[in-house]
Scaffold this motif. Structure first.
Motif, PDB file in Angstrom:
ATOM      1  N   UNK A  12       1.018  -1.094  -0.114  1.00  0.00           N
ATOM      2  CA  UNK A  12      -0.147  -0.035  -0.019  1.00  0.00           C
ATOM      3  C   UNK A  12       0.784   1.410   0.191  1.00  0.00           C
ATOM      4  N   UNK A  13       0.735   1.958  -0.874  1.00  0.00           N
ATOM      5  CA  UNK A  13       1.541   3.391  -0.965  1.00  0.00           C
ATOM      6  C   UNK A  13       1.684   4.214   0.287  1.00  0.00           C
ATOM      7  N   UNK A  14       0.512   4.080   1.179  1.00  0.00           N
ATOM      8  CA  UNK A  14       0.458   4.879   2.435  1.00  0.00           C
ATOM      9  C   UNK A  14       1.972   4.425   3.260  1.00  0.00           C
ATOM     10  N   UNK A  16       5.143   3.696   2.192  1.00  0.00           N
ATOM     11  CA  UNK A  16       6.381   4.087   1.787  1.00  0.00           C
ATOM     12  C   UNK A  16       6.921   4.869   2.479  1.00  0.00           C
ATOM     13  N   UNK A  17       6.196   5.851   3.279  1.00  0.00           N
ATOM     14  CA  UNK A  17       6.843   6.812   4.057  1.00  0.00           C
ATOM     15  C   UNK A  17       7.734   5.889   5.288  1.00  0.00           C
ATOM     16  N   UNK A  20      10.588   4.817   3.682  1.00  0.00           N
ATOM     17  CA  UNK A  20      11.874   6.014   3.598  1.00  0.00           C
ATOM     18  C   UNK A  20      12.475   6.106   5.062  1.00  0.00           C
ATOM     19  N   UNK A  45      12.474   3.782  -1.996  1.00  0.00           N
ATOM     20  CA  UNK A  45      11.141   4.181  -2.519  1.00  0.00           C
ATOM     21  C   UNK A  45      10.484   3.905  -3.451  1.00  0.00           C
ATOM     22  N   UNK A  46      11.301   4.092  -4.722  1.00  0.00           N
ATOM     23  CA  UNK A  46      11.070   4.041  -6.263  1.00  0.00           C
ATOM     24  C   UNK A  46      11.096   2.255  -6.407  1.00  0.00           C
ATOM     25  N   UNK A  49       7.784   1.429  -4.837  1.00  0.00           N
ATOM     26  CA  UNK A  49       6.465   1.674  -5.737  1.00  0.00           C
ATOM     27  C   UNK A  49       6.503   1.021  -6.939  1.00  0.00           C
ATOM     28  N   UNK A  52       4.534  -2.268  -6.035  1.00  0.00           N
ATOM     29  CA  UNK A  52       3.154  -1.884  -5.864  1.00  0.00           C
ATOM     30  C   UNK A  52       2.538  -2.056  -7.216  1.00  0.00           C
ATOM     31  N   UNK A  53       3.052  -1.234  -8.178  1.00  0.00           N
ATOM     32  CA  UNK A  53       2.457  -0.796  -9.445  1.00  0.00           C
ATOM     33  C   UNK A  53       2.488  -1.887 -10.427  1.00  0.00           C
TER      34      UNK A  53
END
Lengths: 135, 109
Positions: A12-14, A16-17, A20, A45-46, A49, A52-53
């Motif tokens: 979940x992108x939430x 990612x922080x 980091x 992070x990338x 991401x 996820x994508x």
């Protein structure tokens, strides 16, 4: 002290922080410069991401396991998932002179890490190995 | 990430703060593209409070810029922090985005 940290996050992108933050703190503990930490945060992070994508295709119930460790003069990051297998031959960033949305993430990962390689022997999911030479 | 809208002289100002990543960039994209649809120009994006941007945030601005250009609008960035400027430079977008030190400079440029 075992110089490694492993975290598991939902796809979940939430979250990612959180990746980091852990990456930055790991870098601080190992006295890396602010510039290197900034590169590493962005690169990890990338890469997550992209999981996820592309591996989970936006589904948020998958799992991503991120391990950071110091291996002599290198910092190694392993990112594992159980999503759709990546075909390394088909992964490429866009030409940076071709300005359009997308295609920048891979460049930012390779800017941060000297080694970018998938474990092609893995039976399911993906295992991406990233290495930053520290000296 | 938070977005605050403001007016400065004849321009609309979008003040951003926090981290722009894959989680927050869809909200930014929605706001930016609605301004493009309304043909708001010039639009100044103030990066002063932005601590992080990833490729999804950059892609959002590239898309916004293309939308702006489609009707002759101007998208101008101000107060871009050094770390974010490095990413723009690395990705060669410093040649594409209009980047100024302040809103006054942006409006006279």
């Amino acid at each position: 002290m075992k110089d490694s940290v492993t975290i598991t996050i939902p796809s979940h992108p939430g979250y990612l922080s959180m990746v980091r933050d852990v990456t930055a703190r790991f870098g601080e503990i190992h006295n890396l410069s602010e510039a290197v930490i900034a590169d590493l945060k962005l690169g990890v992070d990338e890469a997550c991401s992209n999981v996820i994508k592309y591996a989970y295709r936006g589904a948020t119930e998958g799992e991503i396991v991120i391990t950071l460790r110091i291996m002599g003069k290198d910092l190694e990051v392993i990112i594992e998932d159980e999503g759709v297998r990546a075909d390394p031959a088909c992964i490429e960033g866009r030409n940076l002179d071709d300005v359009r949305p997308g295609g920048l993430g891979l460049h930012l990962i390779k800017r941060a890490f000297h080694v970018y390689e998938f474990d092609e022997g893995r039976r399911s999911g993906n295992r991406l190995r990233l290495v930053r030479h520290l000296r | 990430m938070t977005i605050e809208m403001d007016k400065y002289r004849d321009a609309t100002v979008m003040r951003l703060s926090g981290e722009i990543d894959m989680y927050s960039s869809p909200g930014l994209r929605k706001e930016l593209l609605s301004l493009v649809a309304e043909r708001v120009s010039p639009l100044i994006v103030d990066f002063r409070g932005v601590s992080y941007i990833d490729s999804s945030g950059i892609a959002t601005f590239v898309e916004g810029l293309k939308g702006m250009r489609s009707f002759g609008g101007r998208l101008k960035f101000v107060a871009v922090p050094e770390g974010i400027m490095e990413i723009f430079t690395f990705s060669k977008l410093d040649r594409v985005f209009e980047i100024y030190g302040s809103a006054d400079e942006a409006l006279s440029g």
